[in-house]
Design a protein around this motif. Structure first.
Motif, PDB file in Angstrom:
ATOM      1  N   ILE A   1       0.827  -1.223   0.000  1.00 38.38           N
ATOM      2  CA  ILE A   1       0.000   0.000   0.000  1.00 38.38           C
ATOM      3  C   ILE A   1       0.855   1.265   0.000  1.00 38.38           C
ATOM      4  O   ILE A   1       0.372   2.327  -0.364  1.00 38.38           O
ATOM      5  CB  ILE A   1      -1.037   0.041   1.145  1.00 38.38           C
ATOM      6  N   LYS A   2       2.124   1.125   0.386  1.00 41.48           N
ATOM      7  CA  LYS A   2       3.016   2.290   0.329  1.00 41.48           C
ATOM      8  C   LYS A   2       3.785   2.328  -0.989  1.00 41.48           C
ATOM      9  O   LYS A   2       4.854   2.931  -1.068  1.00 41.48           O
ATOM     10  CB  LYS A   2       4.015   2.250   1.504  1.00 41.48           C
ATOM     11  N   SER A   3       3.285   1.644  -1.992  1.00 46.44           N
ATOM     12  CA  SER A   3       3.965   1.597  -3.295  1.00 46.44           C
ATOM     13  C   SER A   3       3.022   2.175  -4.360  1.00 46.44           C
ATOM     14  O   SER A   3       1.878   2.511  -4.052  1.00 46.44           O
ATOM     15  CB  SER A   3       4.284   0.139  -3.626  1.00 46.44           C
ATOM     16  N   PRO A   4       3.479   2.266  -5.597  1.00 45.03           N
ATOM     17  CA  PRO A   4       2.579   2.749  -6.657  1.00 45.03           C
ATOM     18  C   PRO A   4       1.300   1.920  -6.777  1.00 45.03           C
ATOM     19  O   PRO A   4       0.260   2.445  -7.173  1.00 45.03           O
ATOM     20  CB  PRO A   4       3.428   2.613  -7.926  1.00 45.03           C
ATOM     21  N   VAL A   5       1.369   0.636  -6.422  1.00 49.56           N
ATOM     22  CA  VAL A   5       0.166  -0.200  -6.472  1.00 49.56           C
ATOM     23  C   VAL A   5      -0.857   0.313  -5.450  1.00 49.56           C
ATOM     24  O   VAL A   5      -2.049   0.461  -5.754  1.00 49.56           O
ATOM     25  CB  VAL A   5       0.520  -1.684  -6.187  1.00 49.56           C
TER      26      VAL A   5
ATOM     27  N   LYS B   1       6.702  -0.886 -10.901  1.00 48.13           N
ATOM     28  CA  LYS B   1       5.547  -1.591 -10.356  1.00 48.13           C
ATOM     29  C   LYS B   1       5.727  -3.110 -10.265  1.00 48.13           C
ATOM     30  O   LYS B   1       4.777  -3.826  -9.978  1.00 48.13           O
ATOM     31  CB  LYS B   1       4.312  -1.264 -11.197  1.00 48.13           C
ATOM     32  N   GLN B   2       6.950  -3.595 -10.510  1.00 44.05           N
ATOM     33  CA  GLN B   2       7.153  -5.049 -10.448  1.00 44.05           C
ATOM     34  C   GLN B   2       7.096  -5.511  -8.990  1.00 44.05           C
ATOM     35  O   GLN B   2       7.617  -4.820  -8.103  1.00 44.05           O
ATOM     36  CB  GLN B   2       8.505  -5.445 -11.038  1.00 44.05           C
TER      37      GLN B   2
ATOM     38  N   TYR C   1      13.934   0.649  -7.541  1.00 42.59           N
ATOM     39  CA  TYR C   1      12.629   1.100  -7.046  1.00 42.59           C
ATOM     40  C   TYR C   1      12.799   2.397  -6.268  1.00 42.59           C
ATOM     41  O   TYR C   1      12.074   3.376  -6.491  1.00 42.59           O
ATOM     42  CB  TYR C   1      12.007   0.020  -6.142  1.00 42.59           C
ATOM     43  N   ARG C   2      13.772   2.385  -5.339  1.00 44.09           N
ATOM     44  CA  ARG C   2      13.985   3.578  -4.494  1.00 44.09           C
ATOM     45  C   ARG C   2      14.380   4.781  -5.340  1.00 44.09           C
ATOM     46  O   ARG C   2      13.926   5.893  -5.124  1.00 44.09           O
ATOM     47  CB  ARG C   2      15.042   3.279  -3.430  1.00 44.09           C
TER      48      ARG C   2
END
Lengths: 337, 257
Positions: A179-183, B111-112, B123-124
């Motif tokens: 939830i803390k990611s782009p998803v 988004k992987q 990612y970071r």
């Protein structure tokens, strides 16, 4: 940043302490309550992905829970596969069922989605009850093998609780990272406004399908753990009541937060046990408490208290700032007082 | 300057027998402000919905670059470089300004599953890059003081800015602005006008739908006028101001009548 790191270190230590502490619980009744609460918490987290983060309604989650449990039961008892292999298959299969349910329902909204998911739950329960040759019908499946982890027999409640608390902690971490990611940002966007999601290049259906699949898989995981712990499963555990009860837990605790479903599970599990002292009045009191909470704290218990605490601190901060701006020494005095 | 970015070919939208948009044809050139104006019910918003993929055309197609697009999902239109704002601001009220703008960076995000779960270096780096891009936009759009404010605590003009910032975060080639000055005071309208010019200076083509005739006339390089779903005029602001059909559409008759 330091504060955040400190907070997460504290949470990690708490999880490890809980896992270890679970090995020392002597009371078998309490142990059982804790284990079932932990399984319910996993189920609540799975519902929260759909209801809390993605804004979809799911009234058939007991279906995924049942699929996970029955996959373990059928494969373990009829085909003698090891519990762990059964569990992996159960998670994948219930995830696949989530995907299949999601395919036609991602275009539905609100009540229509509620009815479709409710239908799914009822169909699964119907299959579990009536496909006698495979599911055993209303008699269910007995003698499911208890899992053994690195030669530690999990049939002992303490070990099982330690294992399940570790699983729950890991799951909380995975959901937090998601939830803390782009998803998570995409889910949050399509929950609040699908049109915004469209025009910012978010593939709305793909993200809804992801939520359905993950949610189904995690509910299946909870089902597999349930089968492993109880060693006996029957269709009445996976009925509409279970679906409603789990969504109530999530909404009561505070959907769309990680702590909410956990808090909701803890409160309802222990409230349920405590109310056993009231015999016939038990369900009446339980119902009254649920209605009262939903009427007076519709956002859920966790967000309610969190917002109260935040507003209390920010008010105190503002008062201190105001006092300091009038008299530079007043703020310090206020703190000292 | 005159490089063609998008071609609109015979676009029509029919709602149960009513042509909301009928046979519109136009070219959109690189680095221009193209004004789209017309009286209420002229089909401006429907036309914008077609361009952004929210409405599928009944007939016709678009050519963006070398791609011919007749029916496309809105997220694909965003990927093709079209981004938009709305007449009624659409922001996520539960989030703050920074998080709202970051939503616009979705297409470029890492988004992987592996990257997300293990917070890999790439990612970071990507997240850092997105936050710094959002920070730059926040600074450019003079929202620095409101960076962590919830949307509900912003004024209408600030909300418009945030929405434009989110659209710019998608790094569009064409920015569609649907009445960006609706509900704003003259001073705020002036500020938004300056902002639109700055966006153009940065090389983004703007399609501006606006009711404020003075504003659209002063900002646009070219103007297309719609009435009853049809294009009735196209030209420079000076040509449009003298166009008979435009005057008729707005005033109901000739100025000399």
């Amino acid at each position: 940043m330091t504060k955040t790191r400190l907070f997460y270190t504290a949470i990690t230590i708490l999880c490890i302490v809980c896992s270890i502490a679970s090995l020392y619980i002597q009371n078998l009744y309490l142990l059982r309550v804790f284990i079932l609460a932990a399984i319910t918490a996993i189920l609540a987290l799975s519902v929260n992905i759909l209801v809390g983060y993605t804004g979809q309604i799911s009234l058939g989650h007991a279906g995924f829970f049942g699929i996970g449990a029955y996959m373990v039961g059928i494969l373990n008892v009829n085909y003698h596969l090891s519990f762990w292999l059964c569990m992996v298959i159960a998670v994948l299969f219930s995830g696949l069922m989530g995907l299949i349910l999601g395919l036609p329902t991602t275009k539905l909204k609100g009540h229509f989605l509620g009815i479709a998911t409710l239908g799914f739950g009822v169909i699964v329960n119907g299959v579990l009850n009536n496909w006698m040759q495979v599911t055993g019908g209303p008699q269910g499946i007995r003698d499911i093998q208890s899992p053994t982890l690195f030669s530690i027999p999990l049939e002992y409640g303490n070990y099982f609780l330690g294992f399940i608390v570790a699983c729950l902690s890991l799951l909380v971490l995975v959901i937090y990272l998601l939830i803390k990611s782009p998803v998570g940002r995409a889910w949050s966007c399509l929950k609040q406004d699908e049109i915004t999601a469209y025009v910012t290049g978010i593939h709305v259906y793909r993200y809804k399908l992801l939520a359905f699949t993950l949610s189904g898989g995690i509910a299946g995981f909870a089902g597999a753990l349930f089968a492993g712990y109880m060693t006996f499963i029957s269709p009445d555990t996976f009925d509409l009541n279970q679906s409603i009860s789990i969504i109530t837990t999530v909404i009561l605790g505070g959907s769309g937060t990680i702590a909410g479903p956990l808090l909701g599970t803890a409160l309802l599990s222990f409230l349920n046990e405590w109310l056993r002292n009231f015999d016939e009045l038990r369900l009446v009191i339980y119902g009254v408490i649920l209605v009262a909470v939903i009427v007076f704290i519709p956002e859920g218990i966790y967000p309610f208290f969190k917002n109260k605490i935040i507003s209390l601190f920010s008010r105190r901060k503002r008062v201190n700032q105001l006092k300091t701006s009038i008299d530079p020494h007043a703020g310090k005095d206020a703190v000292n007082e | 300057m005159n490089e063609q970015l998008m071609q609109v070919n015979n676009i029509s939208v029919n709602f149960g027998g009513l042509w909301a948009v009928k046979s519109i044809e136009m070219d959109v050139k690189k680095n221009e402000i193209l004004g789209v104006m017309g009286p209420n019910g002229a089909g401006k918003s429907t036309f914008l919905n077609v361009l952004s993929g929210l409405q599928q055309p009944s007939e016709g197609y678009l050519i963006i670059g070398t791609q011919k697009i007749s029916q496309s999902k809105p997220w694909n239109m965003a990927k093709l470089g079209l981004s938009r704002s709305f007449q009624t601001v659409r922001l996520l009220r539960e989030l703050n300004v920074l998080d709202n703008i970051l939503i616009g960076g979705h297409m470029d995000a890492q988004k992987q599953a592996w990257d997300i779960l293990f917070r890999t270096k790439r990612y970071r780096q990507k997240e850092k890059e997105l936050v710094s891009r959002a920070d730059n936009l926040i600074e450019t759009l003079e929202l620095s003081e409101k960076k962590y404010e919830k949307i509900s605590r912003l004024s209408t003009e600030e909300r418009r800015r945030v929405e434009i910032a989110r659209s710019l975060m998608t790094q569009p080639n064409i920015l569609l602005l649907d009445e960006p000055c609706a509900g704003l005071s003259p001073q705020e309208t002036e500020e938004i006008s300056k902002l639109i010019l700055r966006i153009k200076e940065q090389g983004v083509t703007v399609i501006l739908v606006e009711h404020n005739v003075k504003m659209i006339m002063s900002l646009s390089d070219r103007i297309v006028v719609l009435d009853h779903g049809q294009k009735i005029a196209e030209g420079t602001p000076d040509e449009i101001a003298k166009h008979e059909d435009v005057i008729k559409a707005y005033l109901g008759g000739s100025v000399n009548a």
